[in-house]
Design a protein around this motif. Structure first.
Motif, mmCIF file in Angstrom:
data_model
loop_
_atom_site.group_PDB
_atom_site.id
_atom_site.type_symbol
_atom_site.label_atom_id
_atom_site.label_comp_id
_atom_site.label_asym_id
_atom_site.label_seq_id
_atom_site.Cartn_x
_atom_site.Cartn_y
_atom_site.Cartn_z
ATOM 1 N N THR A 1 1.234 -1.262 0.271
ATOM 2 C CA THR A 1 -0.205 0.322 0.058
ATOM 3 C C THR A 1 0.891 0.730 0.136
ATOM 4 O O THR A 1 0.736 1.731 -0.719
ATOM 5 C CB THR A 1 -1.323 -0.324 1.297
ATOM 6 O OG1 THR A 1 -1.790 -1.039 1.220
ATOM 7 C CG2 THR A 1 -1.936 1.270 1.441
ATOM 8 N N GLY A 2 1.409 0.667 0.249
ATOM 9 C CA GLY A 2 2.921 2.361 0.865
ATOM 10 C C GLY A 2 3.255 2.351 -0.786
ATOM 11 O O GLY A 2 3.697 3.707 -0.828
ATOM 12 N N LEU B 1 4.501 10.749 -5.172
ATOM 13 C CA LEU B 1 6.053 11.243 -5.549
ATOM 14 C C LEU B 1 6.650 11.036 -7.336
ATOM 15 O O LEU B 1 7.373 12.026 -7.195
ATOM 16 C CB LEU B 1 6.680 10.769 -4.362
ATOM 17 C CG LEU B 1 6.877 10.306 -3.038
ATOM 18 C CD1 LEU B 1 7.680 10.067 -2.184
ATOM 19 C CD2 LEU B 1 6.742 12.542 -2.693
ATOM 20 N N HIS B 2 6.092 9.812 -7.637
ATOM 21 C CA HIS B 2 6.775 8.905 -7.995
ATOM 22 C C HIS B 2 5.719 9.961 -9.922
ATOM 23 O O HIS B 2 5.792 8.994 -10.835
ATOM 24 C CB HIS B 2 7.113 8.200 -8.657
ATOM 25 C CG HIS B 2 7.781 7.955 -7.579
ATOM 26 N ND1 HIS B 2 9.375 7.842 -8.006
ATOM 27 C CD2 HIS B 2 7.541 6.994 -5.919
ATOM 28 C CE1 HIS B 2 10.098 7.093 -6.447
ATOM 29 N NE2 HIS B 2 8.330 7.569 -5.527
ATOM 30 N N CYS C 1 5.528 10.886 5.815
ATOM 31 C CA CYS C 1 6.319 10.811 4.741
ATOM 32 C C CYS C 1 7.844 10.330 4.782
ATOM 33 O O CYS C 1 8.208 10.311 4.017
ATOM 34 C CB CYS C 1 6.387 12.448 4.711
ATOM 35 S SG CYS C 1 6.971 13.458 3.662
ATOM 36 N N THR C 2 8.501 10.352 5.474
ATOM 37 C CA THR C 2 10.165 10.161 5.706
ATOM 38 C C THR C 2 9.897 8.467 5.262
ATOM 39 O O THR C 2 10.157 7.926 3.889
ATOM 40 C CB THR C 2 10.634 9.978 6.352
ATOM 41 O OG1 THR C 2 11.087 11.208 6.906
ATOM 42 C CG2 THR C 2 12.115 9.083 7.188
ATOM 43 N N TRP C 3 8.824 7.531 5.752
ATOM 44 C CA TRP C 3 8.810 6.463 5.112
ATOM 45 C C TRP C 3 7.686 6.548 4.005
ATOM 46 O O TRP C 3 8.327 5.130 3.380
ATOM 47 C CB TRP C 3 7.417 5.574 6.611
ATOM 48 C CG TRP C 3 7.312 3.953 6.452
ATOM 49 C CD1 TRP C 3 8.200 3.150 5.983
ATOM 50 C CD2 TRP C 3 6.323 3.632 5.266
ATOM 51 N NE1 TRP C 3 7.147 2.043 6.038
ATOM 52 C CE2 TRP C 3 6.475 2.294 5.685
ATOM 53 C CE3 TRP C 3 5.436 3.874 4.561
ATOM 54 C CZ2 TRP C 3 5.200 1.353 5.008
ATOM 55 C CZ3 TRP C 3 3.985 3.552 4.283
ATOM 56 C CH2 TRP C 3 4.325 1.897 4.514
ATOM 57 N N ASP D 1 9.641 2.182 -3.126
ATOM 58 C CA ASP D 1 10.577 2.310 -4.639
ATOM 59 C C ASP D 1 9.464 1.604 -5.729
ATOM 60 O O ASP D 1 8.898 0.431 -5.190
ATOM 61 C CB ASP D 1 11.477 0.901 -4.425
ATOM 62 C CG ASP D 1 12.106 1.083 -6.211
ATOM 63 O OD1 ASP D 1 11.871 1.521 -6.913
ATOM 64 O OD2 ASP D 1 13.301 -0.180 -6.214
ATOM 65 N N PRO D 2 8.162 1.947 -6.273
ATOM 66 C CA PRO D 2 7.377 1.976 -6.359
ATOM 67 C C PRO D 2 8.062 0.758 -7.727
ATOM 68 O O PRO D 2 6.229 0.005 -8.344
ATOM 69 C CB PRO D 2 7.044 3.525 -7.259
ATOM 70 C CG PRO D 2 7.589 3.846 -6.064
ATOM 71 C CD PRO D 2 8.266 3.838 -5.691
ATOM 72 N N SER D 3 8.754 0.816 -8.056
ATOM 73 C CA SER D 3 8.929 0.263 -9.156
ATOM 74 C C SER D 3 9.250 -1.312 -9.408
ATOM 75 O O SER D 3 8.519 -1.981 -10.258
ATOM 76 C CB SER D 3 10.664 0.561 -9.896
ATOM 77 O OG SER D 3 11.192 0.374 -8.374
ATOM 78 N N GLU D 4 8.379 -2.118 -7.979
ATOM 79 C CA GLU D 4 8.271 -3.200 -7.222
ATOM 80 C C GLU D 4 6.956 -3.689 -8.188
ATOM 81 O O GLU D 4 6.483 -4.434 -7.902
ATOM 82 C CB GLU D 4 8.610 -3.146 -6.050
ATOM 83 C CG GLU D 4 10.741 -3.430 -5.573
ATOM 84 C CD GLU D 4 10.959 -3.344 -4.400
ATOM 85 O OE1 GLU D 4 9.855 -3.827 -3.614
ATOM 86 O OE2 GLU D 4 11.781 -3.554 -4.041
ATOM 87 N N LEU D 5 6.166 -2.106 -8.358
ATOM 88 C CA LEU D 5 4.880 -2.748 -8.534
ATOM 89 C C LEU D 5 4.802 -3.439 -9.562
ATOM 90 O O LEU D 5 5.229 -2.469 -11.447
ATOM 91 C CB LEU D 5 3.837 -1.555 -8.420
ATOM 92 C CG LEU D 5 3.768 -0.911 -6.673
ATOM 93 C CD1 LEU D 5 2.988 -0.120 -7.025
ATOM 94 C CD2 LEU D 5 2.898 -2.757 -5.547
ATOM 95 N N GLY D 6 3.582 -4.453 -10.396
ATOM 96 C CA GLY D 6 3.762 -5.384 -11.713
ATOM 97 C C GLY D 6 2.685 -3.652 -11.767
ATOM 98 O O GLY D 6 2.463 -3.585 -13.543
ATOM 99 N N CYS D 7 1.516 -3.164 -11.758
ATOM 100 C CA CYS D 7 0.995 -2.452 -12.024
ATOM 101 C C CYS D 7 0.825 -1.670 -11.307
ATOM 102 O O CYS D 7 -0.106 -0.843 -9.909
ATOM 103 C CB CYS D 7 -0.863 -3.081 -11.574
ATOM 104 S SG CYS D 7 -1.666 -1.970 -12.854
#
Length: 1404
Positions: A1318-1319, A1327-1328, A1348-1350, A1355-1361
């Motif tokens: 979810t984060g 942010l991205h 905010c720091t968390w 790293d959203p790149s690990e998401l498939g969608c």
């Protein structure tokens, strides 16, 4: 076949030739001529009857003017001339004194329109250039062409003339001088030539070409090769000079050898034998005679040139010139040869060289050229006879014999090699000699099974005796006179003794040298005749008679091969040849070749055979060959039968037939009405068969040639029978439909169609003595062989009944002593033919007709024997009832098999069945035939099941409700499907036991797996085989067939696939799959899936008890299932395999169902172990995963693979090693990840390209399969579920993830994992993203610093969608709050996330 004297050419303008040569002596007859005539008259009185004909001609009274001219021409003027004929017979030279006439070949058309060759004057003139010289010898040498396209005809002919001055001059055919050379100052006596001959044997020395010139005391030889080149060069130079008007260049000198012949008083003729080599014995003998006792002998015999001379003192001399003892001489060419050539050219062509004046005179050259001295050559030995003087010598073509004439009127035959006289003829004064060499024909010596023997050659000596006017041919060496011809007394025998110059072993390949050996020139008529001698005349008397017969046989063979011979000429010539042949074996061979000829009409054969038989009857009975007499008698009888049948089949004969009583065929009509629907469907299906190529001569309607009739019939005594083939048996009638169909069609087809009189044909056949059994076989042959024509002619059934009745009434057909309670051999023959035939409809019709005829026959016999009204019951009628029922079944089955397969299916040739084939095919033969039809029709298992269950009622009501527009092709397919369904149901009704559903599905399963094994790339075949197996209801049959499939076809390829994947550590590429497994990668994926299903069927069969069933496609752990499975099958009774009553005698191989029931049971844990491996392999191939499948098992598990499924193996038990469990867990997690990825890709793809349900990696059963595999592999299933939930959320498939989340047990761990996911989603949104909105930025500013720091650390790149709607993320956050307990360490973080998502959603 004897010697003959054939005219091949005629000389024109002989009177003009004589006038030109004798114009100074015509009116001045010398006293010597009168004296000669007196001598001739005195000498003629000695010979009596030899010249009676000539005496009558000479004694005639007054003559007319024409006779005077003929007499003037036929006067003995030719004996005073020098005559030479080219071996090619295209040029003749006649010379007298200094004049000569050249006659060349010309073709003219005679009064009959035929082309014939003549010799006409092409040049005449004076040849001598020296004063007082005259022509003393002439030869014509044809020169071979150097062109590659030449076939043996000469390029041009050179005339070589020897003069009394010693000159030798060379001329062209037009009289142009090419070359002149003075070799000796004495007169030239004889010119002779030797040309190249192909060596007859490997040991014969190859002779070189040579021109030899004889002088009174010298012999000059000129090498043929250098002479050939010089003459060609001179001819080319003269042609160029004539064209350019320039002078001729002086030709190069000729190389020659000159020998001074010593130790003879007088020499008048010679022969150059050629190079010879003595054997060692002859060499030692000569050395001893010449050198005495102490003579030395060389190691190798020297090569010598042998010359033979005739004359006087000694009578014959033999000279041997050792090669190398004399060097060739290069003499000076005649002085001023250029001017002489030019002058000769001017004199020959003054008509077209206009710049020569007639007043010019040729310059004379008074100075003679230098003459080279001769090398002395002493005579080796001779034949001394002081009173005898030789006149001429003639060498044989093989250089082994020579004929010598002398002044005593003798002809002596010399052995050239031994130097002795071996034979002498007397009474041949002034004889002229020649030779004829005859080669043996290509016969038995070249067709021997071992190495072919060389062809033999025979030498014949031809002697012309002018005093007697006779030409004789004698066989050598001691042979008899083989020919004698009465000819004129003033002829000349022309024998060249050579062929073409310029030929060698290379250029002569494939040439046909057109040369004459001996020619007789008759000046009275101008005819040139050649002597033809058959080879067999050289044989002994006994062999000569047989050889003559063989030549007559060859003559007959040549006559039969000719296509343009009139029948009358063929008959007369063949009859003459057959009567001339003496030897019975040869005569038999000649008659057989005549009877086997396709062009000879039957009338010709009949007349010739009748004449031969009459000639044999007129001979002495003891001298007649019995075998040949029987052959003539039998063949004449067969020819008469052929003629009679042919006349009966002629148009108009059918109307003259005596009308027989109408046959009672009411019973036949009832049977035909009963089987009419099946016959109609069969006819419709067979009439529309694929077109095929056939030849007119092979058509059944083509008339049977007489040679075919004679080759298939034979006559012994009074009985005629058909010749059986090597494997034929009349009682069993093997191959009946092929071997005798031509004869059967010839005899009976006209009767079956009603075009021929039935009763007359039957009477004629009965009179010939042919057995009724053979006639019955021929009748059944034509009936069964021509099924299509029979079905088109309904009246043929009635004619067949009439013929069968007529044949049955013949003597010897049905035995009079036949007991009705026994089987009749006569009717058994009919049944045997019907049950063996593949023509189902024709066989059924024949059986129905025969049954009716047999019933009538039995009824008549019963009335005769019992005199009662009781109905006769016999075993014969029972046999007919069974036979007809079997044939009806076969017709129904054959009709089904004839249904054409739909387009685009495997198809193949239509199979044919018969009663015999089905009986020999065993109890499963019928089901096997239908299974093959199912495969040809490409029927899916479900459609076949529907065919067997529907019975054509339910779905036929639904057909009209389908839309009509655009459904034409579909409706046609439905019609075809309904028709096939009806036929299949009809066949199943006729075979209720043999085609029970279980048996049919079992055979279809086996047929498909067999076809898949032939083509493993067709994975659909194996898949359908498994589907057919699933439809089998009997667990026993299912178990047996599954085991047989696994052991026979599957396990080998399955193990190869496992070892290959273990070796490469991943899903192998297409090339490796084809190399090791024998199929491509896609086919291997399908194959592994079918393996999983097959092993699951095996497992299910073992536990079919008390409702223990599970869904196909899943593997479950059955508690205590192993113990219960061992008795699961035993509690179900095995099925009873029955067969129909009429097919109870089936014998042959066991059916698939019988073999299945004999199979052993399987060990459930071992089957489950293999099923687990197959699932792993299939999973790896489907998702292209990296894995070593065998490494996922311990040593016990590896050792248990690929063993017999019925064996008890040591299986893995207890807890597995943690390392193996980790590998298994990692593999299953990759499988779930791969499946979720394919689900997302399938959702994004267009609807038209999405895979269907249950196809490959898109199948929704994969998650449950992975969970089942996890249980078997000791992997925590809750871990797999949590991974699946996370992967589904990761790919944006939130609804599916929520469903799976309900089954997760450890919610705390799942909540922590989903919190991170979810984060990542919220971090991507804040942010991205590419376009950050102002509300998002304000929200980010309001967030707690910890959150905010968390979020920034995510790293959203690990998401498939990553781009998921905020509503789904909000729902996910709410689910987090629900599953996380309040005391959880990350519960507050989850609350902040939920608030942030809701605020961001509210602002949007």
């Amino acid at each position: 076949m004897s010697c003959c004297l054939l005219e091949f050419c005629r000389v024109q303008e002989l009177k003009a030739v004589r006038v030109f040569l004798f114009q100074n002596q015509q009116n001045n007859p010398s006293s010597e001529d009168k004296k000669a005539e007196n001598e001739l008259a005195w000498d003629d009185s000695d010979w009596g009857s030899w010249d009676n004909t000539e005496a009558k001609e000479d004694g005639s009274g007054t003559t007319t003017g024409v006779e005077e001219d003929s007499a003037a021409v036929s006067a003995p003027w030719l004996q005073d001339c020098v005559v030479s004929l080219s071996p090619c017979s295209d040029l003749m030279v006649v010379a007298k004194d200094h004049k000569a006439v050249f006659l060349s070949a010309k073709w003219r058309t005679d009064d009959g329109g035929r082309e014939e060759m003549t010799l006409a004057v092409s040049w005449s003139g004076t040849l001598s250039t020296e004063e007082g010289e005259s022509v003393s010898s002439v030869i014509c040498i044809p020169l071979a062409s150097q062109k590659r396209s030449s076939t043996g005809r000469p390029d041009w002919t050179c005339i070589v003339v020897g003069f009394s001055s010693g000159y030798v001059r060379f001329y062209t055919e037009s009289g142009v001088l090419l070359l002149a050379q003075l070799l000796n100052e004495d007169p030239v006596l004889r010119l002779k030539c030797r040309t190249y001959e192909i060596p007859r044997h490997p040991g014969v020395t190859e002779q070189h070409e040579e021109l030899s010139i004889l002088y009174p005391a010298a012999l000059v030889t000129i090498d043929g090769f250098s002479l050939f080149q010089s003459l060609r060069a001179c001819r080319n130079q003269v042609a160029r000079a004539a064209a350019a008007g320039s002078e001729v260049v002086q030709p190069p000198p000729l190389a020659y050898k000159k020998w001074g012949l010593q130790d003879m008083d007088a020499i008048v003729d010679h022969s150059s034998v050629g190079i010879m080599t003595l054997c060692v014995f002859d060499q030692m003998k000569n050395a001893s005679i010449l050198g005495g006792f102490h003579a030395s002998v060389k190691g190798s015999p020297p090569a010598m040139s042998q010359y033979i001379t005739v004359g006087g003192g000694p009578y014959t001399g033999f000279y041997y010139a050792i090669e190398g003892s004399s060097q060739p001489l290069l003499s000076h060419v005649a002085l001023a040869v250029a001017s002489k050539l030019t002058s000769a050219l001017f004199s020959a062509a003054s008509g077209w060289l206009g710049w020569k004046k007639q007043s010019e005179e040729e310059p004379t050259q008074k100075q003679k050229p230098k003459v080279e001295p001769a090398t002395p050559l002493a005579v080796r030995f001779g034949l001394p006879d002081s009173r005898r003087h030789g006149e001429s010598i003639c060498l044989s073509p093989c250089n082994t014999l020579a004929g010598v004439t002398d002044d005593f009127g003798r002809v002596t035959l010399l052995d050239v090699g031994r130097g002795i006289a071996i034979r002498m003829w007397k009474g041949y004064r002034d004889a002229q000699l020649g030779w004829v060499q005859v080669s043996e024909g290509r016969g038995e010596r070249e067709s021997s099974p071992s190495a072919p023997l060389p062809r033999r050659h025979a030498q014949f000596l031809v002697i012309y005796a002018p005093r007697r006017g006779i030409l004789e041919v004698w066989g050598t060496q001691q042979g008899p006179r083989v020919g004698a011809f009465t000819v004129g007394k003033h002829c000349r025998l022309l024998y060249a003794g050579y062929r073409l110059m310029g030929v060698n072993s290379v250029t002569s390949q494939g040439w046909l040298l057109h040369t004459q050996q001996v020619c007789l020139f008759d000046p009275a008529t101008g005819a040139l005749r050649t002597v033809t001698v058959p080879f067999h005349l050289a044989l002994s008397d006994k062999k000569s008679e047989r050889a003559k017969d063989m030549h007559l046989l060859k003559r007959l063979t040549t006559l039969l091969k000719s296509r343009e011979v009139e029948p009358d000429i063929l008959e007369s010539e063949a009859q003459s040849v057959l009567l001339d042949i003496k030897h019975p074996a040869v005569k038999k061979q000649a008659l057989e070749s005549l009877l086997a000829n396709k062009n000879a009409p039957v009338s010709c054969l009949t007349n010739i055979t009748r004449v031969l038989l009459a000639s044999l009857k007129g001979q002495d009975p003891e001298a007649v060959d019995e075998v040949f007499f029987q052959l003539c008698s039998s063949q004449l009888k067969l020819l008469q039968l052929y003629t009679d049948i042919q006349q009966l089949h002629s148009p108009g004969e059918a109307t003259t037939d005596t009308h027989t009583e109408p046959t009672d065929i009411a019973g036949i009509e009832e049977e035909l009405a009963r089987v009419y629907p099946t016959l109609q469907r069969y006819t419709e299906l067979t009439s529309g068969s694929c077109p095929s190529v056939s030849f007119a001569q092979d058509s059944p309607d083509a008339s049977l040639p007489v040679r075919s009739f004679l080759s298939q019939m034979e006559c012994e005594g009074e009985e005629i029978r058909v010749v059986p083939g090597p494997d034929d048996d009349w009682t069993q009638l093997v191959c009946v439909c092929v071997v005798f169909s031509p004869v059967g069609s010839f005899l009976f087809w006209g009767c079956l169609t009603g075009e021929s009189p039935l009763q007359k044909v039957c009477n004629t056949l009965q009179e010939t003595g042919i057995s009724p059994q053979q006639l019955l076989s021929l009748l059944l042959t034509v009936w069964l062989h021509r099924e299509k024509e029979v079905l088109k002619k309904p009246e043929a059934v009635r004619h067949l009944h009439t013929l069968l009745t007529a044949l049955s009434s013949m003597k010897g057909a049905v035995e009079e002593s036949w007991d009705m309670q026994c089987v009749s051999p006569w009717w058994q023959q009919v049944r045997s033919a019907c049950v063996q035939s593949h023509s189902a409809a024709a066989a059924l019709l024949a059986a129905i007709v025969a049954q009716c005829a047999a019933k009538a026959n039995i009824t008549s016999l019963a009335e005769t024997k019992f005199q009662s009204e009781w109905e006769a019951v016999s075993l014969e009628l029972e046999q007919w009832a069974v036979c007809v029922r079997q044939l009806e079944d076969v017709l129904s089955l054959q009709t089904l098999l004839c249904v054409p397969p739909p387009q685009g299916t495997p198809g193949g040739a239509t199979p044919h069945c018969s009663v015999k084939a089905l009986l020999e095919g065993g109890r499963g033969g019928i089901a096997d035939s239908v299974a093959k039809w199912v495969f040809r029709q490409d029927l899916a298992p479900e459609r076949l099941k529907d065919m067997l269950q529907r019975r054509g009622e339910a779905k036929s009501m639904e057909q009209p409700n389908q839309p009509e527009q655009g459904e034409g092709g579909k409706r046609q397919k439905d019609v075809d499907f309904n028709r096939a369904s009806e036929l299949l149901v009809s066949v199943c009704q006729r075979f209720p036991d043999s085609l029970s559903p279980d048996l049919l599905f079992a055979h279809c399963c086996w047929e498909y797996v067999v076809q898949w094994n032939k083509d493993p790339e067709e994975g659909r075949f194996l898949c359908w085989a498994v589907e057919h197996l699933k439809l089998v209801s009997s667990p026993h049959i299912q178990l047996g067939i599954s085991s047989m499939m696994w052991n026979t076809f599957i396990v080998k390829r399955f193990s190869a696939a496992a070892f290959l994947m273990e070796k490469v550590g991943k899903a192998p590429k297409d090339r490796l799959c084809r190399r090791d497994v024998g199929m491509g990668d896609c086919a291997m994926t399908s194959f592994l899936g079918s393996c999983v299903q097959l092993l699951q069927i095996l497992m299910e069969v073992r536990i079919k008890k008390d409702g223990w069933m599970h869904t196909v496609g899943q593997i479950k752990m059955f508690p205590c299932a192993v113990a219960q499975a061992d008795s699961g099958v035993e509690e179900v009774n095995p099925p009873e395999l029955c067969v129909e009553e009429v097919w109870g005698r089936a014998e042959g191989p066991a059916s698939i169902a019988e073999l299945a029931l004999e199979q052993k049971g399987v060990h459930y844990p071992l089957v489950q172990h293999h099923c687990l491996l197959a699932s792993l392999l299939h999973t790896a191939m489907t998702f292209s995963l990296r894995v070593k499948p065998l490494s996922l098992f311990d040593s016990k598990g590896k050792n248990a693979f690929f063993r017999e499924l019925s064996s008890i193996q040591l299986m893995p038990s207890g807890d597995m090693d943690h390392g193996l469990v980790s590998l298994r867990q990692e593999f299953l997690l990759r499988v779930l990840t791969g499946w979720v990825t394919t689900q997302r890709e399938a959702g994004e793809a267009p609807a038209s390209t999405r895979p269907g349900p249950g196809s490959g990696s898109g199948d929704k059963t994969w998650p449950s399969l992975c969970l089942d595999l996890g249980l078997l592999l000791q992997v925590n299933p809750d871990l797999l579920r949590r991974h699946l939930v996370c992967e589904l959320y990761n790919q944006g498939l939130d609804p599916r993830a929520e469903q799976v989340m309900l089954e997760v047990e450890d919610k705390d761990v799942l909540g922590s994992q989903l919190l991170v996911l979810t984060g990542q989603r919220l971090s991507y949104s804040l942010l991205h993203t590419q376009t950050q909105t102002q509300p998002a930025m304000e929200l980010l500013a309001r967030l707690p610093p910890t959150l905010c720091t968390w979020l920034k650390a995510m790293d959203p790149s690990e998401l498939g969608c990553p781009s998921v709607p905020l509503s789904q993320t909000s729902r996910l956050a709410s689910r987090l709050i629900e599953i996380l307990p309040e005391n959880h360490g990350q519960y507050n973080l989850a609350l902040h996330l939920l608030e942030a998502v809701e605020d961001l959603q509210g602002e949007d």
